[in-house]
Design a protein around this motif. Structure first.
Motif, PDB file in Angstrom:
ATOM      1  N   ILE A  20       0.843  -1.199   0.000  1.00  0.00           N
ATOM      2  CA  ILE A  20       0.000   0.000   0.000  1.00  0.00           C
ATOM      3  C   ILE A  20       0.875   1.245   0.000  1.00  0.00           C
ATOM      4  CG2 ILE A  20      -1.675   1.326   1.352  1.00  0.00           C
ATOM      5  CD1 ILE A  20      -2.811  -1.345   2.324  1.00  0.00           C
ATOM      6  N   MET A  21       1.921   1.229   0.809  1.00  0.00           N
ATOM      7  CA  MET A  21       2.848   2.370   0.834  1.00  0.00           C
ATOM      8  C   MET A  21       3.515   2.541  -0.518  1.00  0.00           C
ATOM      9  SD  MET A  21       3.966   4.701   2.985  1.00  0.00           S
ATOM     10  CE  MET A  21       4.526   6.099   2.015  1.00  0.00           C
ATOM     11  N   MET A  22       3.881   1.427  -1.141  1.00  0.00           N
ATOM     12  CA  MET A  22       4.520   1.481  -2.450  1.00  0.00           C
ATOM     13  C   MET A  22       3.577   2.092  -3.489  1.00  0.00           C
ATOM     14  SD  MET A  22       7.271   0.580  -4.247  1.00  0.00           S
ATOM     15  CE  MET A  22       8.100  -0.774  -3.400  1.00  0.00           C
ATOM     16  N   GLY A  23       2.350   1.567  -3.564  1.00  0.00           N
ATOM     17  CA  GLY A  23       1.404   2.039  -4.569  1.00  0.00           C
ATOM     18  C   GLY A  23       0.980   3.482  -4.352  1.00  0.00           C
ATOM     19  N   VAL A  24       0.586   3.798  -3.119  1.00  0.00           N
ATOM     20  CA  VAL A  24       0.149   5.159  -2.802  1.00  0.00           C
ATOM     21  C   VAL A  24       1.311   6.137  -2.950  1.00  0.00           C
ATOM     22  CG1 VAL A  24      -0.725   6.675  -0.981  1.00  0.00           C
ATOM     23  CG2 VAL A  24      -1.711   4.402  -1.289  1.00  0.00           C
ATOM     24  N   GLY A  25       2.502   5.731  -2.496  1.00  0.00           N
ATOM     25  CA  GLY A  25       3.673   6.598  -2.593  1.00  0.00           C
ATOM     26  C   GLY A  25       4.019   6.936  -4.031  1.00  0.00           C
ATOM     27  N   LEU A  26       3.944   5.941  -4.914  1.00  0.00           N
ATOM     28  CA  LEU A  26       4.243   6.186  -6.325  1.00  0.00           C
ATOM     29  C   LEU A  26       3.240   7.144  -6.955  1.00  0.00           C
ATOM     30  CD1 LEU A  26       5.270   2.596  -7.528  1.00  0.00           C
ATOM     31  CD2 LEU A  26       6.714   4.642  -7.589  1.00  0.00           C
ATOM     32  N   VAL A  27       1.956   6.928  -6.698  1.00  0.00           N
ATOM     33  CA  VAL A  27       0.920   7.778  -7.292  1.00  0.00           C
ATOM     34  C   VAL A  27       1.011   9.203  -6.739  1.00  0.00           C
ATOM     35  CG1 VAL A  27      -1.562   8.173  -7.487  1.00  0.00           C
ATOM     36  CG2 VAL A  27      -0.648   5.862  -7.754  1.00  0.00           C
ATOM     37  N   VAL A  28       1.044   9.317  -5.405  1.00  0.00           N
ATOM     38  CA  VAL A  28       1.136  10.644  -4.785  1.00  0.00           C
ATOM     39  C   VAL A  28       2.432  11.337  -5.204  1.00  0.00           C
ATOM     40  CG1 VAL A  28       1.430  11.849  -2.572  1.00  0.00           C
ATOM     41  CG2 VAL A  28      -0.343  10.103  -2.819  1.00  0.00           C
ATOM     42  N   GLY A  29       3.520  10.575  -5.260  1.00  0.00           N
ATOM     43  CA  GLY A  29       4.810  11.140  -5.617  1.00  0.00           C
ATOM     44  C   GLY A  29       4.835  11.698  -7.027  1.00  0.00           C
ATOM     45  N   LEU A  30       4.321  10.937  -7.984  1.00  0.00           N
ATOM     46  CA  LEU A  30       4.326  11.394  -9.372  1.00  0.00           C
ATOM     47  C   LEU A  30       3.449  12.636  -9.561  1.00  0.00           C
ATOM     48  CD1 LEU A  30       4.237   8.016 -11.320  1.00  0.00           C
ATOM     49  CD2 LEU A  30       6.038   9.744 -11.434  1.00  0.00           C
ATOM     50  N   ILE A  31       2.268  12.621  -8.955  1.00  0.00           N
ATOM     51  CA  ILE A  31       1.393  13.793  -9.048  1.00  0.00           C
ATOM     52  C   ILE A  31       2.073  15.006  -8.409  1.00  0.00           C
ATOM     53  CG2 ILE A  31      -0.808  14.787  -8.302  1.00  0.00           C
ATOM     54  CD1 ILE A  31      -1.983  11.948  -8.435  1.00  0.00           C
ATOM     55  N   THR A  32       2.715  14.772  -7.267  1.00  0.00           N
ATOM     56  CA  THR A  32       3.407  15.851  -6.560  1.00  0.00           C
ATOM     57  C   THR A  32       4.511  16.461  -7.417  1.00  0.00           C
ATOM     58  OG1 THR A  32       2.942  14.974  -4.352  1.00  0.00           O
ATOM     59  CG2 THR A  32       4.888  16.375  -4.574  1.00  0.00           C
ATOM     60  N   VAL A  33       5.297  15.624  -8.067  1.00  0.00           N
ATOM     61  CA  VAL A  33       6.392  16.123  -8.905  1.00  0.00           C
ATOM     62  C   VAL A  33       5.853  17.009 -10.024  1.00  0.00           C
ATOM     63  CG1 VAL A  33       8.176  15.450 -10.563  1.00  0.00           C
ATOM     64  CG2 VAL A  33       7.998  14.252  -8.376  1.00  0.00           C
ATOM     65  N   LEU A  34       4.808  16.559 -10.699  1.00  0.00           N
ATOM     66  CA  LEU A  34       4.259  17.336 -11.816  1.00  0.00           C
ATOM     67  C   LEU A  34       3.681  18.674 -11.344  1.00  0.00           C
ATOM     68  CD1 LEU A  34       2.496  14.445 -13.776  1.00  0.00           C
ATOM     69  CD2 LEU A  34       4.708  15.500 -14.269  1.00  0.00           C
ATOM     70  N   LEU A  35       2.915  18.648 -10.261  1.00  0.00           N
ATOM     71  CA  LEU A  35       2.328  19.885  -9.752  1.00  0.00           C
ATOM     72  C   LEU A  35       3.390  20.827  -9.191  1.00  0.00           C
ATOM     73  CD1 LEU A  35      -0.830  18.467  -7.912  1.00  0.00           C
ATOM     74  CD2 LEU A  35      -0.767  19.635 -10.120  1.00  0.00           C
ATOM     75  N   SER A  36       4.349  20.253  -8.475  1.00  0.00           N
ATOM     76  CA  SER A  36       5.390  21.081  -7.851  1.00  0.00           C
ATOM     77  C   SER A  36       6.282  21.725  -8.902  1.00  0.00           C
ATOM     78  CB  SER A  36       6.235  20.232  -6.895  1.00  0.00           C
ATOM     79  OG  SER A  36       5.447  19.688  -5.862  1.00  0.00           O
ATOM     80  N   ASP A  37       6.646  20.973  -9.940  1.00  0.00           N
ATOM     81  CA  ASP A  37       7.441  21.548 -11.032  1.00  0.00           C
ATOM     82  C   ASP A  37       6.716  22.731 -11.660  1.00  0.00           C
ATOM     83  OD1 ASP A  37       9.554  19.812 -10.769  1.00  0.00           O
ATOM     84  OD2 ASP A  37       8.878  18.439 -12.323  1.00  0.00           O
ATOM     85  N   PHE A  38       5.424  22.548 -11.900  1.00  0.00           N
ATOM     86  CA  PHE A  38       4.623  23.614 -12.521  1.00  0.00           C
ATOM     87  C   PHE A  38       4.668  24.881 -11.661  1.00  0.00           C
ATOM     88  CE2 PHE A  38       0.584  25.891 -12.946  1.00  0.00           C
ATOM     89  CZ  PHE A  38       0.571  26.147 -14.306  1.00  0.00           C
TER      90      PHE A  38
END
Length: 455
Positions: free
Chosen positions: A178-196
Motif C-alpha cells: 500500500i505504501m509502495m502504490g500510494v507513494g508512487l501515485v502521490v509522488g508522481l502527481i506531486t512532482v508534476l504539480l510542484s514543477d509547474f
C-alpha cells in the motif's frame, strides 16, 4: 494515574531533549532519542528497568522488520551508481522529453533514481546532465537545481525502499505494498504539480543572477566537462538491465499485496515474494548481476562497503525511532493526544495537520529529513488506531512535514547549493523552495485521500 496534560508536557520535554542533543550538543540523533526514551518512561511512572527493557525491545522489533531491507536497498543503489546504470536511466528519461519540457524530464529522472538511491548520490549523477541541457536551451541554473530537488526529495520522502517510507508500514502497521502504490501515485502527481508551481514562481523573476550564483565557482564548467568526458567513456548496461534491479522489489512487494487482496488465503509464493526482506534481497542480487560486467567481481566488496557507511547511521536512527515508539506506546500518550484531538471523523483534519507540524518542527530545527519523518511517525503511530482514516495518509502527512523546509543545517542543502555553483540565497530559492512546495502537495494529496478514500 498521570493526567493527559502532564503526559503531553512530558512528551514536549522529551522532544526538546532530542533537539537539544542534536542541535546544541551535536550528538547523534539516536543518542538523543534514547535519552528521551529514558526520560519519557521514568517521568510517566514506568519503572527504570522496564523503560530500558521497552526501549531495547523497540529497537530490536524495528530492526527485525526493516533492518535488512534498508541495508539491501542501500547496497542496490550504490551498485546502480557504480556500474553506470543510474546514469543510463537518467539519460533515457531526459532524452524522451522535448527540449521545452527538459526541466520536467530532469525532475522525473530524479524521482526515479531516488527510489533506490540516496538524494546526494542522485543529485551528483544528474546535475551534470541538467547543467548541460540548461546550457543548450539557455535556461538559468535555478530551474535545474529546483526541479531536480523536487523530483529527488519527493521519491526519497514517499516511495520505498528509501528508509522512511519503508519504515512507515512497520511503524503504522499496514501492508508495504500500500505504501509502495500510494507513494508512487502521490509522488508522481506531486512532482508534476510542484514543477509547474516552481517554474511559474521563477518565471516571475525572483532569481537574481548576481546575488544567487557563486561567480567565483567554476563548478558548472567542470561538471559540463566531466559529463562530456563520461559520454565517451566505458560501456554501460542497457536501459532494461539498468532498471531491472528497481523493478524486481516493486513487483515482488506488489505481488504480495495482490495475493492478499485476491485470495482468501494468499498463496505461499505471494507471501514469500511479498516479504520485504526477500523482495529487497532479490533486487540487490539483480543489481549484483547487472553490475558484474561493468565494475567486476573484485569491486563488489568496495561498493557494498561504501554503501554501508551510510547504512550504519540510517539503521541506528531508525532503530532508535523504534525504541521511542515503544516507550511512547507504553506510557499511554497516544490516548492523551486522541483526547486532545477528539475521536471520530472530525479528528482526521487536526491529526493530519499535527503530523505535518511535528515533522516540520524537527526538519527546521535539526535538518535531517530522516530524523524528522521517523520521529513524527513514531509519535503519531500511537494515535493512528483512533483516527478515522487509513494510516498510510497519516504516514504521508508525517513524511511531508519531514520533507518541508531544508535549509543551512541540512546536508542536502549544501550538496545542491555547492554542486550547482550557487550562493546561500540561491540555495534557499532552489533547494529550500523546491522541497517545501513538494511537501505541501504531498500533504494536500494525503489530506484529500484521508477524507475521501474510506478505511
Amino acid at each position: 494515574m498521570i493526567s493527559p496534560a502532564l503526559l503531553m508536557l512530558h512528551l514536549v520535554i522529551a522532544i526538546a531533549i532530542i533537539l537539544v542533543c542534536i542541535i546544541l550538543l551535536k550528538l547523534n540523533a539516536a543518542i538523543g532519542m534514547v535519552l528521551a526514551c529514558l526520560y519519557m518512561g521514568t517521568a510517566c511512572g514506568m519503572p527504570l528497568m522496564d523503560t530500558v527493557s521497552t526501549l531495547s525491545s523497540g529497537f530490536g522489533n524495528m530492526m527485525t522488520g526493516i533492518g535488512l531491507p534498508i541495508g539491501f536497498g542501500i547496497i542496490l543503489g550504490q551498485l546502480l551508481s557504480d556500474s553506470g546504470a543510474a546514469g543510463v536511466i537518467a539519460d533515457r528519461i531526459v532524452a524522451a522529453f522535448p527540449e521545452k519540457k527538459a526541466m520536467w524530464a530532469i525532475s522525473l529522472a530524479g524521482f526515479v533514481l531516488s527510489i533506490p538511491v540516496f538524494f546526494d548520490v542522485t543529485f551528483v549523477i544528474l546535475i551534470p546532465i541538467g547543467i548541460t541541457i540548461a546550457a543548450k536551451i539557455n535556461k538559468k541554473m535555478c530551474y535545474v537545481t529546483g526541479c531536480l530537488t523536487i523530483g529527488a526529495t519527493t521519491a526519497h520522502c514517499v516511495v520505498p525502499p528509501t528508509p522512511n517510507p519503508l519504515a512507515a508500514a512497520d511503524i503504522f502497521g499496514f501492508d508495504l505494498g500500500i505504501m509502495m502504490g500510494v507513494g508512487l501515485v502521490v509522488g508522481l502527481i506531486t512532482v508534476l504539480l510542484s514543477d509547474f508551481v516552481f517554474i511559474k514562481i521563477h518565471d516571475k523573476g525572483i532569481w537574481n543572477e548576481e546575488k544567487d550564483v557563486n561567480h567565483s565557482s567554476n563548478v558548472v564548467n567542470e561538471l559540463i566537462a566531466a559529463r562530456e568526458a563520461e559520454d565517451t567513456g566505458k560501456p554501460k548496461p542497457s536501459l532494461f538491465m539498468s532498471i531491472l534491479p528497481i523493478l524486481i522489489p516493486i513487483v515482488c512487494i506488489l505481488a504480495g499485496t495482490v495475493g492478499t487482496a485476491l485470495f482468501e488465503e494468499s498463496p505461499v509464493i505471494c507471501q514469500f515474494l511479498g516479504e520485504k526482506v526477500i523482495a529487497m534481497l532479490l533486487g540487490t542480487l539483480g543489481a549484483y548481476a547487472v553490475s558484474l560486467k561493468y565494475i567486476g567481481r573484485e569491486n563488489f566488496e568496495k561498493s557494498a562497503g561504501e554503501a554501508l557507511k551510510s547504512a550504519g547511521v540510517v539503521l541506528l536512527i531508525t532503530g532508535a525511532g523504534g525504541s521511542f515508539a515503544s516507550v511512547i506506546t507504553a506510557t499511554g500518550i497516544g490516548q492523551a493526544i486522541v483526547d486532545l484531538l477528539s475521536t471520530g471523523t472530525n479528528s482526521v483534519v487536526p491529526a493530519m495537520f499535527l503530523c505535518y507540524l511535528i515533522g516540520m518542527i524537527f526538519r527546521v530545527a535539526q535538518g535531517s529529513g530522516t530524523v524528522a519523518g521517523m520521529t513524527s511517525m513514531t509519535i503519531m503511530s500511537a494515535v493512528a488506531p483512533a483516527i478515522a482514516c487509513h494510516p498510510v495518509w497519516l504516514a504521508l502527512a508525517c513524511l511531508s512535514g519531514g520533507n518541508s523546509i531544508g535549509h543551512v543545517n541540512d546536508s542536502g542543502f549544501w550538496v545542491a547549493t555547492n554542486m550547482s555553483g550557487l550562493t546561500v540565497t540561491g540555495g534557499l530559492k532552489t533547494y529550500t523552495l523546491g522541497s517545501f512546495i513538494s511537501s505541501v502537495f504531498i500533504f494536500l494529496l494525503a489530506l484529500v485521500g484521508a477524507l475521501v478514500i474510506p478505511l
